[in-house]
Design a protein around this motif. Structure first.
Motif, PDB file in Angstrom:
ATOM      1  N   ARG A  43     -53.036  15.507  10.624  1.00  0.00           N
ATOM      2  CA  ARG A  43     -53.613  14.797  11.939  1.00  0.00           C
ATOM      3  C   ARG A  43     -55.060  15.189  11.713  1.00  0.00           C
ATOM      4  O   ARG A  43     -55.624  16.442  11.806  1.00  0.00           O
ATOM      5  N   THR A  83     -58.851  19.056  10.994  1.00  0.00           N
ATOM      6  CA  THR A  83     -57.336  18.477  10.367  1.00  0.00           C
ATOM      7  C   THR A  83     -56.325  19.659  10.645  1.00  0.00           C
ATOM      8  O   THR A  83     -56.464  20.874  10.475  1.00  0.00           O
ATOM      9  N   THR A 121     -46.768  16.347   8.362  1.00  0.00           N
ATOM     10  CA  THR A 121     -48.015  15.589   8.958  1.00  0.00           C
ATOM     11  C   THR A 121     -49.248  16.284   8.630  1.00  0.00           C
ATOM     12  O   THR A 121     -49.385  17.204   8.692  1.00  0.00           O
TER      13      THR A 121
END
Length: 151
Positions: free
Chosen positions: A83, A89, A81
């Motif tokens: 984000r 980030t 993942t």
């Protein structure tokens, strides 16, 4: 007149708030490319050729590759993942390999190094500018990184 109003209404419905076009890029697309530094201070005389010749970190859509001081090859971490919030980030990687037997019975890759963050399967990136980032809290990367080709 009704036709113009209908077209404007349809356009308003498909245009995101703020008028920005949507892309199919992942949230970390701003990082794509090669970076140097992190393990060492970036020399002020670094040429793009020297940077591209031996980058320290490479960001792609699905993986992050990193150099280590003790290995000739890059460690590849598969992104589970990513984000992105304003200015940062955060990555979570798939669990690192353990050196299992690979193709044709040959030894597979050894344990995959992390970035010195709180565990081997995360990376925090702080954006200082379009061409300058840091990995806060990641002890193996105590210096800022610079995008190759930005000078």
């Amino acid at each position: 007149m009704r036709r113009i109003f209908a077209c404007l209404t349809a356009l308003a419905l498909i245009t995101p708030i703020g008028g920005q076009a949507q892309t199919n890029e992942p949230p970390h697309a701003w990082l794509f490319g090669t970076w140097t530094g992190g393990l060492f201070p970036v020399p002020s005389t670094l040429t793009p050729e020297a940077c591209f010749g031996q980058p320290v970190v490479i960001f792609t859509r699905d993986v992050v590759l990193r150099a280590t001081l003790t290995e000739a090859t890059y460690t590849q971490r598969v992104i589970e993942t990513a984000r992105t919030d304003p200015g940062t980030t955060n990555f979570r990687f798939a669990p690192a390999g353990t050196g299992a037997v690979g193709l044709l019975g040959l030894a597979g890759p050894g344990p995959q190094a992390g970035f010195g963050c709180e565990n081997d399967n995360v990376l925090h990136v702080q954006r200082r500018s379009d061409n300058n980032i840091t990995f806060p809290g990641c002890l193996e990367f105590s210096y800022p990184l610079v995008r190759c080709g930005s000078r």
